[in-house]
Enzyme design. Structure first.
Site, PDB file in Angstrom:
ATOM      1  N   ASP A 115       0.831  -1.189   0.000  1.00  0.00           N
ATOM      2  CA  ASP A 115       0.000   0.000   0.000  1.00  0.00           C
ATOM      3  C   ASP A 115       0.877   1.254   0.000  1.00  0.00           C
ATOM      4  O   ASP A 115       1.412   1.596   1.042  1.00  0.00           O
ATOM      5  CB  ASP A 115      -0.989   0.002   1.174  1.00  0.00           C
ATOM      6  CG  ASP A 115      -0.365  -0.433   2.500  1.00  0.00           C
ATOM      7  OD1 ASP A 115       0.733  -1.021   2.527  1.00  0.00           O
ATOM      8  OD2 ASP A 115      -1.009  -0.165   3.535  1.00  0.00           O
ATOM      9  N   GLU A 130      12.541   1.723   6.945  1.00  0.00           N
ATOM     10  CA  GLU A 130      11.480   0.851   6.442  1.00  0.00           C
ATOM     11  C   GLU A 130      11.703   0.477   4.984  1.00  0.00           C
ATOM     12  O   GLU A 130      11.414  -0.644   4.567  1.00  0.00           O
ATOM     13  CB  GLU A 130      10.146   1.590   6.594  1.00  0.00           C
ATOM     14  CG  GLU A 130       8.950   0.848   6.060  1.00  0.00           C
ATOM     15  CD  GLU A 130       7.711   1.719   6.005  1.00  0.00           C
ATOM     16  OE1 GLU A 130       6.613   1.148   5.998  1.00  0.00           O
ATOM     17  OE2 GLU A 130       7.836   2.965   5.962  1.00  0.00           O
TER      18      GLU A 130
END
Length: 516
Positions: free
Chosen positions: A295, A479
């Protein structure tokens, strides 16, 4: 072992999502843009009984001088970012840094904040970091790779026990232990977690978690009362000709995501104005993409650069179905170990059928690469992505197919910092120029499985060097990374680049140790 710790207080809201619990108060706060990140209020801790807060809101908001930001500040406490106060030693090795990070990212049952959207878990667990203050499903498999390398079998077991607890409680594993995640799951890695633990503890682990693996499988394969007409779907199950079945991503709600409320409303406005897309339809596609973990990516878009053309639920994702294939294989093995030869044969047959279906509906002979399939249009999608490496990871590809995929990786994905996520530079975070730890590992292991060691080593060298370079510069594990231009920070997404970071730590340790 640890026992379950009951919540200190719940104010009676049980597992109600915050947008349902607070109603117009929640919508008004999110639409007022008090917080730059919608997740902040979704994670907020009420300082009094929510029923009283709601009553006071409706009484006070009619005043001319009403200040909604002050109201929220008075009745809610905002959660802090994780690792924001952690001081890294940039002169230390990355491995030593990760060792120091595990306690920072670990949550104990007694330290979980009560009264908000968090669903308490009975055992210690590791969170990703930054804005991600809860356990995440597919992230955790890659975190477990690192915990195993670090000799933390205790946390490996408690993490898996928490997921088993979630399956026992809800019949599936939600995206994370938040009430607003209870309508969707994430890529089903539980059977891989169990297999990983069995490498440490022996095959008895497979039979120990067999009931939970079966429950999760039933969740993904729920067919309701559908007649199973070819190229139709029910929830996460897609029916194909000749009795074949594959899976898609889905969400049981068709409303804005609480953690990205204003962003979803804005996109729905755009989609309605430009394409006539009904709001519930658009929200469902957004939520399904969130279930995928990707996403967001142009992988889910009909038009590469237009987010509002998202149509996730029309798509059969190759990676999801490889995971389902492995789940069927693991169930077959677990039933054999438990002495149930009938169900062993049943799930062996299901895995065989799925392998056939994946080859029929995911292998694009015109590209010689594994692709996603639009079952509504009955054609391959146009997005070329690292999801196409999952058949190598799960040893589904033929030898000839593996050669094509390996060549495709070298030609289209391999950059100076590792592998691109897709070949599209759409501005979305799960597209070029970004690279993500879980996909580096899947591709690396897949290449190893077919003896493409030179490409795997090159990928590993570039990826590890990029992580080490960024750590020396900032003292952070991130991340995601820009693998195309290693001098730039990764971009895109609905939030700033997060540090911590669970799956990056795990993949780094496993890959650094040259584990295959």
């Amino acid at each position: 072992m640890y026992g379950f710790v009951a919540p200190a207080f719940t104010y009676g809201q049980s597992h109600v999502s915050p947008e349902d619990l607070y109603g117009s108060l929640f919508k008004d706060v999110q639409n007022s843009h008090i917080f730059p990140d919608s997740k902040s209020f979704a994670d907020a801790i009420p300082l009094e009984d929510p029923v009283l807060i709601i009553e006071r809101y409706h009484r006070e908001k009619i005043a001319e001088d009403f200040d909604i930001a002050a109201f929220v500040d008075r009745y809610f406490r905002m959660p802090a970012h994780i690792a924001s106060t952690f001081q890294a030693d940039k002169n230390a090795s990355v491995s030593d840094h990760i060792e120091r990070l595990w306690p920072v990212l670990t949550r104990q049952p007694e330290s979980q904040e009560r009264g908000g959207s968090l669903i308490p878990l009975p055992y210690p667990y590791v969170v990703p970091g930054g804005r991600f203050r809860e356990i995440y499903y597919w992230d955790s498999y890659f975190t477990l790779l690192g915990l195993k390398e670090a000799g933390r079998s205790d946390l490996v077991q408690t993490m898996i026990n928490n997921f088993a607890h979630l399956i026992d409680s809800f019949g599936y594993i939600p995206t994370g232990n938040r009430t607003y995640y209870l309508t969707r799951s994430q890529p089903p890695f539980f059977s891989l977690m169990v297999s990983l633990f069995s490498e440490m503890e022996g095959q008895k682990v497979l039979t120990r978690y067999l009931p939970q693996m079966q429950k999760e499988y039933d969740y993904w394969m729920d067919s309701g009362s559908s007649t199973g007409e070819p190229f139709t779907a029910y929830r996460r199950l897609v029916f194909l000709p000749n009795g074949l079945k594959l899976n898609r991503y889905w969400d049981d709600k068709a409303t804005p995501r609480p953690e990205s409320y204003s962003e979803d409303v804005e996109l729905a406005d755009h989609a309605k104005e430009n394409h006539g897309t009904a709001r519930p339809e658009l929200y469902r596609h957004i939520r399904a993409a969130a279930e995928s973990g990707w996403d967001f990516s142009s992988r889910w878009f009909a038009a590469e650069h237009d987010f509002s053309t998202i149509h996730t639920t029309d798509i059969i994702p190759v990676d999801l179905n490889c995971l389902m294939y492995y789940m069927e294989q693991t169930l077959a093995e677990a039933y054999l170990l438990s002495g149930n030869r009938t169900l062993h044969q049943v799930y062996t047959g299901k895995a065989t059928d799925r392998k056939l279906a994946i080859q029929l509906y995911s292998w694009d002979a015109s590209k010689n690469f594994y692709m996603d399939y639009d079952f509504k249009k009955q054609e391959f999608t146009k997005a070329v992505t690292l999801a196409g490496t999952f058949p190598l990871f799960f040893k589904l590809a033929s030898k000839q197919q593996s050669h094509y995929v390996s060549a495709y990786i070298r030609l289209n994905f391999l950059k100076s910092g590792g592998l691109l996520t897709t070949t599209s530079n759409s501005g979305q975070q799960w597209d070029a120029p970004n690279g993500w730890a879980p996909l580096q590992w899947i591709a690396y292991k897949g290449l190893r499985n077919y003896n493409f060691h030179r490409t795997a080593d090159e990928l590993s060298t570039e990826w590890l060097a990029l992580i080490e370079k960024e750590f020396k510069h900032s003292g952070k594990m991130l991340e995601k990374y820009n693998v195309s231009n290693t001098h730039l920070i990764a971009g895109g997404g609905e939030y700033e680049v997060q540090e911590g970071f669970g799956w990056t730590n795990g993949v780094y340790l496993r890959m650094k140790n040259k584990k295959r």
